[in-house]
Design an enzyme around this catalytic site. Sequence first.
Site, PDB file in Angstrom:
ATOM      1  N   CYS A  28       0.864  -1.184   0.000  1.00  0.00           N
ATOM      2  CA  CYS A  28       0.000   0.000   0.000  1.00  0.00           C
ATOM      3  C   CYS A  28       0.899   1.233   0.000  1.00  0.00           C
ATOM      4  CB  CYS A  28      -0.855  -0.028   1.265  1.00  0.00           C
ATOM      5  SG  CYS A  28      -1.837   1.448   1.536  1.00  0.00           S
ATOM      6  N   CYS A  45      -1.152   3.885  -6.582  1.00  0.00           N
ATOM      7  CA  CYS A  45      -1.986   3.255  -5.556  1.00  0.00           C
ATOM      8  C   CYS A  45      -2.233   1.832  -6.032  1.00  0.00           C
ATOM      9  CB  CYS A  45      -3.298   4.021  -5.416  1.00  0.00           C
ATOM     10  SG  CYS A  45      -4.563   3.144  -4.443  1.00  0.00           S
TER      11      CYS A  45
END
Length: 283
Positions: free
Chosen positions: A74, A196
Amino acid sequence: MTESPIGVFDSGIGGLSILQSLLAALPAEHFVYWADNGHAPYGEKTDLFVRQRSLAIAEHLIKRHHIKALVVACNTATAAAIHELRTQHPHLILIGVEPALKPALKISQTGHIGVIGTRGTLGSEKFHRLLTSLEDQARFTVQPCDGLALAIEQSTHLTLGAHSTAQITELLQTYTHEMGDFGQAPGQMDTLVLGCTHYVFAENALHKLLGPQVQLVSTGQPVAQQTRRLLEAAALLRSGPGPHALANRISLLSNGDLASLQAAAQRWLGLPHAVCRRADAHV
Ligand code: DGL
């Protein structure tokens, strides 16, 4: 330790895009994946919140699952917490992810690169340092995409799914329009960095919108290679006859909507629902 699993976590399903590459690069390893979807999305929350979640998840994976390495799959959690994670766990092999600006530089012909990510990642000091160090080599247009990770997160939800899929297209249209012109003519953006891990699952929609000639750059493969290198260097790489059946070497944990994680794991990794379980709600 060699036989221990590798921990991987994300706010939800985005990290599955990294897990895909890890599975391919490390065919004998076992993985435990924590989807923190009870707290997703991370991108518009405070740094403190994301840091606390990251530390709690790491602690749990170390204590309960005896992981030998941790992949922070992440960008938002890496930006907010990797430093603190390294400080608190100096002996753990830790791999974070960051928007792939350097690989994008090697690909771009026009020298104009787009970067999309969460507000948390793109507003972080870590990203600012990376961007500043490369700004003399290309032009970067940076666009935070509020709401996009959440729409992707919900796209495999039983009832919210159809609406979220339409929303993904709408949000991508709005954000890419705001960024400017994509294409291969001088001055146009010919490369788009997916900063992302969730956005990898919107690649088809992006290709439709921007055309197949715009290159999309993500981080799965380099992260998997780096994980392999670090395990090798520490003599912790699991050897074996591999590749073992996927379902026997993965455990996916969710503290949010389990059915969404099951649907995502099946759609993108071809995994049976049985590999997904409820995570400890106290973490
Ligand atoms: N997938 C994560 C990232 O790479 C987080 C997205 C979110 O939860 O907002 O940034």
